[in-house]
Design an enzyme around this catalytic site. Structure first.
Site, short mmCIF file in Angstrom:
data_model
loop_
_atom_site.label_atom_id
_atom_site.label_comp_id
_atom_site.label_asym_id
_atom_site.label_seq_id
_atom_site.Cartn_x
_atom_site.Cartn_y
_atom_site.Cartn_z
N TRP A 1 3.25 59.81 -37.62
CA TRP A 1 1.97 59.13 -37.35
C TRP A 1 0.82 60.13 -37.40
O TRP A 1 -0.35 59.74 -37.49
CB TRP A 1 2.01 58.36 -36.03
CG TRP A 1 1.95 59.23 -34.79
CD1 TRP A 1 2.85 60.15 -34.40
CD2 TRP A 1 0.91 59.22 -33.79
NE1 TRP A 1 2.46 60.74 -33.22
CE2 TRP A 1 1.28 60.19 -32.82
CE3 TRP A 1 -0.27 58.51 -33.61
CZ2 TRP A 1 0.49 60.46 -31.69
CZ3 TRP A 1 -1.05 58.79 -32.48
CH2 TRP A 1 -0.67 59.75 -31.54
N ASP A 2 1.14 61.41 -37.37
CA ASP A 2 0.14 62.47 -37.54
C ASP A 2 -0.76 62.18 -38.73
O ASP A 2 -1.96 62.46 -38.71
CB ASP A 2 0.82 63.81 -37.82
CG ASP A 2 1.82 64.22 -36.77
OD1 ASP A 2 2.33 63.34 -36.06
OD2 ASP A 2 2.10 65.42 -36.67
N LYS B 1 1.91 65.80 -21.95
CA LYS B 1 1.99 66.61 -23.17
C LYS B 1 0.72 66.41 -23.99
O LYS B 1 0.09 67.37 -24.43
CB LYS B 1 3.21 66.18 -23.97
CG LYS B 1 3.53 67.01 -25.18
CD LYS B 1 4.77 66.44 -25.89
CE LYS B 1 5.16 67.25 -27.10
NZ LYS B 1 6.14 66.53 -27.95
N GLN B 2 0.40 65.18 -24.27
CA GLN B 2 -0.91 64.88 -24.84
C GLN B 2 -1.36 63.56 -24.21
O GLN B 2 -0.55 62.65 -24.05
CB GLN B 2 -0.90 64.81 -26.36
CG GLN B 2 -0.05 63.71 -26.95
CD GLN B 2 -0.05 63.73 -28.48
OE1 GLN B 2 0.98 63.94 -29.10
NE2 GLN B 2 -1.20 63.48 -29.07
N GLU C 1 4.81 62.24 -25.05
CA GLU C 1 6.28 62.20 -25.09
C GLU C 1 6.92 62.79 -23.84
O GLU C 1 8.13 62.89 -23.77
CB GLU C 1 6.78 62.91 -26.36
CG GLU C 1 6.45 62.13 -27.62
CD GLU C 1 6.73 62.91 -28.91
OE1 GLU C 1 6.58 64.15 -28.88
OE2 GLU C 1 7.07 62.29 -29.92
#
Lengths: 769, 769
Positions: free
Chosen positions: A364-365, A608-609, A495
């Site tokens: 998906w990046d 994480k993000q 994640e």
């Protein structure tokens, strides 16, 4: 071997160059990644041409040529894909074997190495490597190797390898070759990935090997045509040779001291991805011969011209901070080396052509991070290819969803893929990180918003949006107990949480997708009613009935939030965690993904993000500044940024909220990630997709660029560490140049028709001067 | 080979026997499991003695002898164990190679097979196999093989192999052997598990091989001494032979038609688990010789006497349902074949000695399901060994917990283990299925409740309870937002949910553990204050301070429940799921673990085994009958029983609640699981640990047996399908016999001192008649 200069720092800083000075064998894998080259069609790591018996990761890659490796898991779970597509190490075409007085030139065994330097000229995408070497006492040569993957003629590459006889040299044997005997380091079962077809040589000093991937049957022909000169005069070869899966040409010369022996190796590489199987060998040979006919200067000039185009539109100039300048160009360089956008079979692999780690090429990046870069620095057709890529995988996305129990055309795009099939296999990711579907829909919206190309919606976009919306509609559950629609059992972009209920980001983007699909459907039925009717039949769509169901979910979706505040909660139960901040963590615990067990990470508050912020980045204009700020202030201290995709979003939002120092801090974390090897892992390859985040931090963050209702907006800020910066934007046929310095900000229309933009809340009419 | 009788049904039903009639090669692996033998120290699958070149799973196992196979996972997560202990296929000691007229006797290649039968006599734990076979046209023999793993002398086994010459037989060569050249089918990396040490033979017809496990260095010697008779007269051998890792004796005879050639193979097996490495070879040889000196009758009689003891205490008789009678005995047989309780290094492997699947020998199954069986049918010392086993692993449990970030003596017992180290590696199980700690504490409570042996608490039990309580105390988090203690990120016994918050069962048993540890500590400090003081020092325990912390958690623990009802909720958010019932599922969807993707299972309401009910089974006396019933009625329809451990708990609870038909339905699901191969997987081995659940269903379910305040209670019910049933209970030195028929129920004291019991709410004083 006595290393002459064990530089401990990494690479020297120049605005247009990355320079490694002094030979350091331990750094060889890392440098192998940093100095990788590519032209969007193929590429390779910075392996030496001559033999190197020390530790090295050999890597030559052909875009789109992959192998579906059998899945390896501890305990099989239903729904796991049977195979996992691996990026393939392909035929090694950089081999130039050298013997001096019969002794192999091999830096691992050389007596002494002097003045070793690797230099990547990013402007011209040329890698040079030079050194003097004593192959045995009293026998010394000076080597200069120059090479590039031709950006103008993307089936070609060129190496110019020059050997100057310094002392004691009686005889030099030079053997350029192509070798199909390659293996992946990254393999699940040590299976062979390639079937060797044949090696061939011609009398006019060219050679070729052809091999075919197992299972996927991609045929690749790798040819070269060579030419040797001594002090500019051509010297004939001593014939060709074949050995197992290798084919080469042998030159055997006796230069005098001071003479320069120069080998030109013109490589041609053609695969069945773009050509008929039966043609690839001849085509590769033709490319090699054509290259040789053109000669170095002509080939190189065309290549440079192509890169000059790329830089003209895509460069970012930063004054007053050479390290930032180098870093941003390094990122832009690799993004362009990885993806050229002329083939909808290709995408942006997480390691590009710099390593073989991670199966699959598409995450998906691509949609969430990379698309804006290509959209704004290239012709619209480049970004469009990325969208066509997903359209072409729609049937497979529908079949992926079917495997998980969905039906009626619901589409779930894979987490990682090469050909549309899922090739990731951890259940919490593969099955649950379904938010990826949202980014794919968002990319369509983003593309159309930027380009105005609503034709894409008619031809392909609506089909993709429909499949995605159907997935969300089926994936939502109605909670009788809370009288709300919910999405249970997901992993969000963060994640560090698995299998949670009602991830705010996922629920929000799911609703947005269904809403956007309805909007597009309505636009389609008004403006292209025949097309719409045809699609309704093709997809068995009773829009009234189906949209009504979607609207129920949109209106009734549970979006968790913190009572009495503006804060959207990452998921149900988030506030049950112990509420700590990242700065509470002792530095010995960080990164937590290396120091904590997985369960501890999962039950901690640490992120994480921050996926709520990812949502606010995508949908900033749906929320008030106060909402953005309160969420930023809530999540930023809880975020450990252990995803390379994290800091850029924080940088953009911080810039938007006027938190320039924070924005700059976050920018630093993303821009030199690989050059400074923050995570001690560049020996495996570079973080290609996160490089786009760096571009985003400057253009969308400091430059405050966005498109609202077809009008480019800029709200500029300047980090106090910089004197000025400038970037260009390609927008609907216009080339805009934005400059920001300590005094003011400017937008210039460099080409294209008149345009209105908004710069720092002021509307400006632009005309080419 | 022409199979004579391809029986499609599985096994014939007799009260004491399992019979396979007719040869069916396709069933060979399944039968290999069903007819396995063991004596708690070693065992093997029902492989043929003579060569068999068709498909078969060879399996000889030595309890406690394992190999730590390198972990295999797709994506490594921090905290995963480096290795995964595998049950090892050990030296094959059942080989008796036979040649008739020079042709190998091999059922895979035989011309015709007549009257093939395998018969497991469970009463005497004797496996016989008989058949007539035409090895080539006109040449026919009749074979009878009898074998047992000696229960009286657990280092010995015996095979009597008889060949009757029927027609055309001129010469018979018979070679008994032991072969150390064995491999596991189940291996992660195809590594060799054994190192061969040596093969030896003696002049008096015995042979031995010695091998040692890689990494763990268990040395195992496997010897045999043989004797051949023709029509009862001993015949000398033709000498010994060695070949690679095999050692054997060769007999070469020329019997007349109608004569019977009988080979006795007395096996001795000794490992360094219980003996000095340097002694094992001699000891194994001695055992083999001793066996031969004793002869078949003497060996077999002693073995039968030992099994008669076992059955005297442990048999369950069921009248009126031969299939149920056979099944319950089959389960009791294998439980005793797997575990004998004389060695604290051993435990109850999920496949016992019947297959190699699943690493590790010890699951929470032991404490939660198996302990009651051994506790009630064997001397207390047997169950005590299971507790000592865990005490011996306490240090490793502390180090397991440390790996996950816990400290100060907190202990987390592994999910699966051989030696105390974790050897399971799916994060959602390994790291999160922490409820196992609770069952280990509960087993201590259960053992002491039953035996009154509070000495165990003094010597070992408190240490284990302290480590476990400390783990729970550290694992709980205080939610500021809900002002409650919580346990986040767990997997309960219902493995169809992963990484949930506040699993009721886990939270409840965590509190119970802390509470019980405090109780035991208080009892210890009152009754053994010196011991307690010593332990406080050894474990750095400031009980006042620490217990206060525990009590906070006990009193403030969040135990989710359904508002306005008695129902305890499996976990936070359970009611957000779509509330369906198992009977809503189309049969084509079941079992869901074979038909649904993992994520779909996770977000569904369906339960593999209902952990709230597991809690109510353990702690039934903490709750009212109404509470039990409401929870049973809530969970039973949502439970798909896809764990072999599930139905027994439902059966027990249903019986308790007077739902006899439901109890019987659940009983059926557990008792013939393997005999009828419900899950089509017995070719891999049997479900040993869940067999204890069958016993539990009868004794604790229909028999309603429990111990309250030191008094055995029985509340009996009789399924309408049965005429009567009877079982025995060993309780504190007494042997009780309980009989239930359509008219009444009785408890008889068969031996031991006077005792008061409660039968169907009536107190009865019992005396031996």
């Amino acid at each position: 071997m006595i290393p002459m200069n064990q530089t401990e720092g990494l690479y020297k800083i120049f605005p247009w160059n990355i320079v490694e000075s002094g030979w350091n064998a331990e750094k060889n894998r890392a440098s192998g990644s940093i100095f990788s080259l590519g032209n969007g069609r193929f590429g390779h790591r910075a392996n030496f041409e001559e033999e190197y018996s020390g530790d090295t990761l050999q890597g030559h890659y052909v875009g789109g040529v992959y192998y579906p490796d059998r899945t390896k898991v501890g305990w099989w779970k239903n729904g796991y894909p049977e195979t996992f597509a691996k990026v393939l190490n392909a035929t090694n075409w950089s081999i130039i074997d050298v013997k001096i007085n019969g002794i192999s030139l091999d830096l691992h065994n050389a007596t002494t190495i002097f003045e070793f330097e690797r230099n990547l000229n990013m402007q011209n995408a040329l890698l040079t490597r030079s050194f003097r070497v004593e192959v045995e006492p009293g026998v010394e040569v000076k080597i200069l190797s120059e090479r590039f993957c031709n950006m103008a003629s993307p089936n070609r590459a060129l190496i110019r390898y020059s050997i100057e006889s310094v002392s004691g040299v009686k005889r030099i044997q030079i053997s350029p070759a192509v070798d199909a005997d390659v293996n992946n380091e990254d393999t699940n079962w040590d299976e062979k990935f390639w079937q060797f077809n044949r090696a061939s040589v011609t009398e006019d000093d060219s050679a070729c090997v052809v091999n075919t991937t197992e299972k996927t049957a991609f045929k690749v022909a790798t040819a070269f045509a060579s030419r040797l000169e001594i002090d500019g005069l051509e010297v004939p070869s001593n014939g060709a040779f074949k050995r197992e899966k290798l084919a080469g040409i042998m030159y055997d010369v006796t230069p005098e001291t001071g003479q320069k022996v120069v080998l030109l190796k013109h490589v041609g590489l053609v695969s069945s991805l773009n050509h008929l199987e039966e043609d690839v060998e001849l085509l590769a040979q033709n490319e090699a011969h054509l290259g040789r006919e053109n000669g170095f200067e002509s080939e190189y000039n065309a290549h440079c011209a192509e890169w000059a185009n790329i830089w003209r539109n895509g460069d970012i100039e930063i004054e007053g901070d050479e390290s930032a300048q180098q870093a941003i160009r390094f990122n832009i360089f690799h993004l362009n080396a990885t993806y050229r956008g002329d083939d909808p079979q290709l995408n942006i692999g997480p390691k590009g052509f710099t390593g073989e780690k991670y199966g699959g090429a598409t995450y998906w990046d691509t949609e969430a991070y990379c698309l804006p870069f290509y959209l704004n620095t290239h012709d619209d057709s480049v970004a469009r290819q990325l969208l066509v890529y997903r359209f072409n995988h729609l049937e497979q996305a529908i079949s992926n969803a079917k495997k998980l129990g969905f039906n009626h055309g619901a589409a779930l795009y894979p987490m990682v893929t090469m050909n549309g099939e899922e090739c990731h296999n951890e259940w919490e990711i593969t099955f649950e990180e379904i938010h990826r579907n949202g980014a794919i829909a968002y990319a369509i919206f983003n593309y159309v918003r930027h380009t105005g190309d609503d034709r894409y919606l008619v031809d392909m976009g609506f089909d993709v949006l429909l499949g995605i919306a159907r997935f969300w509609s089926q994936r939502a559950t109605f909670s009788e107990s809370r009288k709300k629609w919910m999405i249970l059992g997901v992993t969000g972009p963060n994640e560090y949480e698995n299998n949670v209920n009602n991830n705010w980001y996922t629920n929000y983007i799911a609703c947005w997708c269904m809403n956007y699909a309805i909007e597009v459907a309505e636009w389609l039925s008004e403006n292209h009613s025949n097309v719409f009717d045809t699609k309704c039949v093709a997809w068995d769509l009773d829009s009234k009935v189906e949209f009504k169901e979607w609207k129920k979910r949109i209106d009734g979706m549970h979006l968790p939030s913190l009572e009495g505040s503006n804060v959207f909660l990452q998921q149900d139960g988030f506030m049950d965690k112990e509420q700590l901040f990242a700065f509470d963590l002792p530095s010995s615990d960080r990164p937590i993904n290396q120091n904590w067990s997985w369960d501890r990470i999962l039950r901690s508050v640490f992120i994480k993000q921050a996926d709520v912020l990812q949502g606010l980045y995508f949908f900033g204009d749906h929320f008030s500044r106060k909402q953005l700020e309160d969420n930023f202030d809530f999540y930023e201290p809880r975020t450990v940024h252990e995803s390379s995709l994290s800091p850029c979003v924080h940088s953009v939002l911080a810039a938007k909220l006027g938190k320039i120092d924070k924005a700059y801090e976050m920018y630093l974390r993303t821009s030199r990630l690989d050059l400074d090897d923050y995570n001690k892992e560049i020996h495996e390859g570079l973080h290609i997709t996160s490089m786009a985040g760096t571009w985003m931090s400057v253009v969308e963050g400091f430059g405050g660029f966005s498109v609202l209702n077809g009008v480019p907006h800029f709200s500029t800020v300047l980090p106090k560490e910089w004197k000025s910066y400038a970037f260009r934007i390609l927008f609907r046929g216009r080339l805009l140049r934005v400059t920001v310095n300590k005094k003011d900000s400017n937008v210039l229309l460099e080409s294209g028709s008149d345009l209105i933009v908004v710069l720092n809340d002021k509307e400006i009419g632009l005309t080419v001067i």
